[in-house]
Design an enzyme around this catalytic site. Sequence first.
Site, short mmCIF file in Angstrom:
data_model
loop_
_atom_site.label_atom_id
_atom_site.label_comp_id
_atom_site.label_asym_id
_atom_site.label_seq_id
_atom_site.Cartn_x
_atom_site.Cartn_y
_atom_site.Cartn_z
N HIS A 38 4.90 3.12 6.46
CA HIS A 38 4.02 3.04 5.29
C HIS A 38 4.47 4.00 4.19
O HIS A 38 5.64 4.34 4.12
CB HIS A 38 2.56 3.21 5.72
CG HIS A 38 2.18 2.27 6.82
ND1 HIS A 38 2.00 0.93 6.62
CD2 HIS A 38 2.03 2.48 8.16
CE1 HIS A 38 1.71 0.34 7.77
NE2 HIS A 38 1.73 1.26 8.72
N GLU A 58 -2.41 7.30 8.12
CA GLU A 58 -1.27 7.13 9.02
C GLU A 58 0.04 7.57 8.38
O GLU A 58 0.88 8.18 9.03
CB GLU A 58 -1.16 5.66 9.45
CG GLU A 58 0.01 5.41 10.38
CD GLU A 58 0.26 3.94 10.65
OE1 GLU A 58 1.36 3.62 11.14
OE2 GLU A 58 -0.62 3.11 10.35
N GLU A 111 4.70 3.24 18.48
CA GLU A 111 3.28 3.34 18.12
C GLU A 111 2.76 4.53 18.92
O GLU A 111 2.56 4.46 20.13
CB GLU A 111 2.53 2.07 18.48
CG GLU A 111 2.89 0.87 17.62
CD GLU A 111 2.23 0.90 16.23
OE1 GLU A 111 1.59 1.93 15.89
OE2 GLU A 111 2.37 -0.09 15.50
#
Length: 386
Positions: free
Chosen positions: A52, A88, A228
């Site tokens: 991101h 995040e 993750e």
Amino acid sequence: MKKSAIRAGLCAAAVGASILVPVTAGAEPAPPEAAPAGNELAGKTVFLDPGHQGSSDGQDLAKQVDDGRGGTKDCQTTGMTSLGGVPEHTINWKISEMVASSLQSLGANVQKSRQDDTGWGGCIDERARAANESGADLAVSIHADSTAAGEDATNHGFHMIVPTLPIPDAEANAAQSGAGLAASNAMRDAYKSNGMVPANYAGVVDGIQTRSDVAGPALTQVPLVFVEMGNGANPEDAAVLESPDGQVKHAIAITTGIVTDLLTRADTPAADAGAAAAATPPGSDKAESTPNTPKAAPATPSTPKATPTTPKAPTTPKAPESTEPGTDDQTSSDSSEVLARVMAILKPLLEAGGVDGLQDLVNDENLGLVSDMASALLATALGATE
């Protein structure tokens, strides 16, 4: 694998870990026979992709880009926000910076998909292209997951996303079915050895989730590990992801997985495409995360987060049975021994430091410095292989 390779792996992980763990007050380690060379990963390139971005101002997140399988996908998403209100992208960035510093201290060439945590980070296809152009020995995409807009006390744990095979692009298929899959397994093992628990949701099997709807692996032509780190909607996972000491634990696990893979990697044959596991059905609303997982809304925590527990010490395996040098069994056994010993070295340091006060360690001034503890770690590592 020769003993010298095991020694190199231990030394590399020891030095890499040393920049993340504070020196215990009053400790006076004996100097090692030789100072760390700092070149254990010389000639290796690692591409880090902190998922991101800090800002998407002026960008069209819904713009359709190549998904690597003949279709299209949204350019990017904003990522999740943890229960404590931490985005995040910031979690990913802080951890990737520690990993980068560790790898650079070992002589690795580290390249990144984005250079800060304030600006735009690029569409998913652009990041994959940058990884390809880097010619990296290994690419690592660092993410955190979320399974609910609010609290989810049930679903927790880390996982590695691997692509359903075959991938249409022949180069990407070769990279991800061979060295990429092996590196993903090495990263999974590093996480488990550091006391972290594999995810218990979304079809994850022993820390591995196979998917066809994540574009990054299908577009990346160098070996890729897609991490993750945990579920930001789960209170315990979120506490680790949000706190400086928890972020250090993730950085140590990721660094250990990278170092172990690069120093123990052999020519890895591509997996049989017909043996690939069935993919999790498409439909993700997170460009590079678990399908159908709503984003957690930012919120101010009402109570302080509990300090994450110290990871359990791994059991050092017994010496491998007598095997002819150069065999696959010997290589596998030696690789496991390297990882177990690395984690055994890290465990008491985490306990001794209490992983408190790391706020003072992880900052612009100290990040990248190799502390005096590196000498003690190196001596311990060398002694363990005699």
